[in-house]
Design a protein around this motif. Structure first.
Motif, PDB file in Angstrom:
ATOM      1  N   PRO A 153      40.096  51.688  40.015  1.00 10.17           N
ATOM      2  CA  PRO A 153      39.095  51.359  41.204  1.00 10.17           C
ATOM      3  C   PRO A 153      39.948  51.728  42.547  1.00 10.17           C
ATOM      4  CG  PRO A 153      40.251  49.434  40.317  1.00 10.17           C
ATOM      5  CD  PRO A 153      40.806  50.529  39.329  1.00 10.17           C
ATOM      6  N   ASN A 154      41.539  51.782  42.495  1.00  9.20           N
ATOM      7  CA  ASN A 154      42.164  51.423  43.818  1.00  9.20           C
ATOM      8  C   ASN A 154      43.407  52.522  43.720  1.00  9.20           C
ATOM      9  OD1 ASN A 154      43.366  49.689  42.203  1.00  9.20           O
ATOM     10  ND2 ASN A 154      43.398  48.160  43.699  1.00  9.20           N
ATOM     11  N   GLY A 155      43.474  53.545  42.895  1.00  9.84           N
ATOM     12  CA  GLY A 155      44.700  54.132  42.753  1.00  9.84           C
ATOM     13  C   GLY A 155      44.859  55.096  44.085  1.00  9.84           C
ATOM     14  N   THR A 156      46.018  55.799  44.169  1.00  5.00           N
ATOM     15  CA  THR A 156      46.433  56.781  45.333  1.00  5.00           C
ATOM     16  C   THR A 156      46.906  58.081  44.941  1.00  5.00           C
ATOM     17  OG1 THR A 156      48.527  55.822  45.418  1.00  5.00           O
ATOM     18  CG2 THR A 156      46.790  54.841  46.880  1.00  5.00           C
ATOM     19  N   ARG A 187      47.419  59.247  36.062  1.00  3.44           N
ATOM     20  CA  ARG A 187      46.641  57.831  36.691  1.00  3.44           C
ATOM     21  C   ARG A 187      47.952  57.008  36.625  1.00  3.44           C
ATOM     22  NH1 ARG A 187      42.282  54.983  36.730  1.00  3.44           N
ATOM     23  NH2 ARG A 187      41.900  52.903  35.788  1.00  3.44           N
ATOM     24  N   GLN A 188      47.848  55.982  37.555  1.00  3.62           N
ATOM     25  CA  GLN A 188      49.037  55.109  37.767  1.00  3.62           C
ATOM     26  C   GLN A 188      48.834  54.019  36.771  1.00  3.62           C
ATOM     27  OE1 GLN A 188      47.239  55.108  41.858  1.00  3.62           O
ATOM     28  NE2 GLN A 188      49.276  54.565  42.564  1.00  3.62           N
ATOM     29  N   ALA A 189      50.043  53.603  36.247  1.00  4.84           N
ATOM     30  CA  ALA A 189      50.029  52.797  35.138  1.00  4.84           C
ATOM     31  C   ALA A 189      49.392  51.403  35.455  1.00  4.84           C
ATOM     32  CB  ALA A 189      51.510  52.524  34.821  1.00  4.84           C
ATOM     33  N   GLU A 190      49.460  50.764  36.601  1.00  9.15           N
ATOM     34  CA  GLU A 190      48.831  49.756  36.854  1.00  9.15           C
ATOM     35  C   GLU A 190      47.469  49.578  36.902  1.00  9.15           C
ATOM     36  OE1 GLU A 190      50.895  51.626  38.646  1.00  9.15           O
ATOM     37  OE2 GLU A 190      50.346  51.406  40.952  1.00  9.15           O
ATOM     38  N   LEU A 191      46.717  50.776  36.928  1.00 12.79           N
ATOM     39  CA  LEU A 191      45.193  50.532  37.080  1.00 12.79           C
ATOM     40  C   LEU A 191      44.687  50.309  35.771  1.00 12.79           C
ATOM     41  CD1 LEU A 191      44.725  53.865  39.416  1.00 12.79           C
ATOM     42  CD2 LEU A 191      44.789  51.414  39.942  1.00 12.79           C
ATOM     43  N   GLY A 192      45.480  50.520  34.514  1.00 18.96           N
ATOM     44  CA  GLY A 192      45.075  50.143  33.247  1.00 18.96           C
ATOM     45  C   GLY A 192      44.218  51.652  32.697  1.00 18.96           C
TER      46      GLY A 192
HETATM   47  C1  LIG Z   1      44.391  47.379  42.541  1.00 20.26           C
HETATM   48  O1  LIG Z   1      44.168  46.191  42.742  1.00 20.26           O
HETATM   49  C2  LIG Z   1      44.594  45.077  41.993  1.00 20.26           C
HETATM   50  C3  LIG Z   1      44.097  43.952  42.139  1.00 20.26           C
HETATM   51  O2  LIG Z   1      42.610  44.202  42.649  1.00 20.26           O
HETATM   52  C4  LIG Z   1      46.249  45.356  42.100  1.00 20.26           C
HETATM   53  O3  LIG Z   1      46.750  44.452  41.216  1.00 20.26           O
HETATM   54  C5  LIG Z   1      46.980  46.560  41.804  1.00 20.26           C
HETATM   55  O4  LIG Z   1      48.016  46.664  42.168  1.00 20.26           O
HETATM   56  C6  LIG Z   1      46.159  47.344  42.793  1.00 20.26           C
HETATM   57  N1  LIG Z   1      46.555  48.824  42.181  1.00 20.26           N
HETATM   58  C7  LIG Z   1      46.947  49.614  43.278  1.00 20.26           C
HETATM   59  C8  LIG Z   1      47.353  50.970  42.951  1.00 20.26           C
HETATM   60  O5  LIG Z   1      46.777  49.846  44.555  1.00 20.26           O
END
Ligand SMILES: *[C@@H]1O[C@H](CO)[C@@H](O)[C@H](O)[C@H]1NC(C)=O
Ligand SMILES: *[C@@H]1O[C@H](CO)[C@@H](O)[C@H](O)[C@H]1NC(C)=O
Ligand SMILES: *[C@@H]1O[C@H](CO)[C@@H](O)[C@H](O)[C@H]1NC(C)=O
Ligand SMILES: *[C@@H]1O[C@H](CO)[C@@H](O)[C@H](O)[C@H]1NC(C)=O
Ligand SMILES: *[C@@H]1O[C@H](CO)[C@@H](O)[C@H](O)[C@H]1NC(C)=O
Length: 175
Positions: free
Chosen positions: A39-42, A79-84
């Motif tokens: 939802p919020n990758g870069t 895909r960034q790892a933290e996005l799952g």
């Molecule tokens: C995306 O949002 C989640 C929380 O909503 C946050 O934990 C995560 O670090 C964020 N990831 C990025 C790549 O901004």
């Protein structure tokens, strides 16, 4: 004479610009970017949603013989790892009708749906010959998606979650 030559050069340059990235494929690339960043990758910051750049020049994108058509997408580790998990959506790739090579290695790719219709659509990529899906979390359901890929000669599924017997003929299968 010189002016005539110059006008030919300018005309040739103008025409070659027409052979930049196809609008439909540029939009499809933007949808891919939105999906892999959901939802919020870069990732892929240089893929810009305007017409100031030719998408054939974007990172990971290669166009080929057919003017402005994407033939290769090399988008491993995007895909960034933290996005799952990233749910496989084959519709994202269907606009790339001339695609011959697709590399989605290491993108936390999983199958999130049982929808047979959606899965089968990958077979529309008639020229896809090399598909690298290694280092993801795909299961055996991926095989029904790729089975109809008539041009496929290399399928790399190394380090996924495939279990059970695998029956694919006429190709090298790495699991
Ligand atoms: C995306 O949002 C989640 C929380 O909503 C946050 O934990 C995560 O670090 C964020 N990831 C990025 C790549 O901004
Ligand atoms: C993009 O293309 C549209 C029409 O195709 C045009 O109106 C617009 O000015 C262009 N924008 C840029 C930044 O070139
Ligand atoms: C899959 O991708 C298509 C094309 O971008 C999009 O219209 C559709 O909403 C996506 N489906 C899901 C479940 O995200
Ligand atoms: C598929 O490849 C063949 C030759 O390799 C080519 O003639 C044809 O135009 C390609 N199809 C598409 C949709 O690009
Ligand atoms: C397979 O991937 C996992 C992470 O998903 C990693 O821990 C493991 O080392 C990989 N195995 C091989 C043989 O590379």
């Amino acid at each position: 004479m010189f002016l005539r030559l110059l006008s030919w050069v300018i005309l040739a340059l103008a025409m070659s610009r027409c052979y930049g990235c196809l609008e439909a494929e540029r939009l499809a690339l933007m949808q891919f970017k939105a999906s892999i960043n959901h939802p919020n990758g870069t990732s892929l910051p240089e893929w810009k949603d305007d017409n100031t750049t030719d998408c054939c020049d974007w990172h990971g994108v290669e166009c080929g013989y057919a003017p402005g058509r994407v033939i290769s997408l090399e988008l491993y580790n995007t895909r960034q790892a933290e996005l799952g998990d990233w749910c496989l959506n084959v519709s994202l790739f269907l606009p790339f009708e001339s695609l011959t090579y697709l590399n989605l290695q290491s993108n936390q790719l999983v199958i999130c749906t049982d929808d047979e219709g959606v899965e089968n659509q990958l077979s529309e990529l008639k020229n896809l010959s090399r598909l690298d899906l290694s280092f993801n979390n795909l299961d055996t359901r991926i095989l029904s998606s790729v089975n109809g890929l008539t041009a496929l000669t290399l399928l790399d599924l190394f380090n996924n979650s495939l279990k059970g017997s695998i029956d694919l003929k006429g190709m090298i299968l790495i699991v």
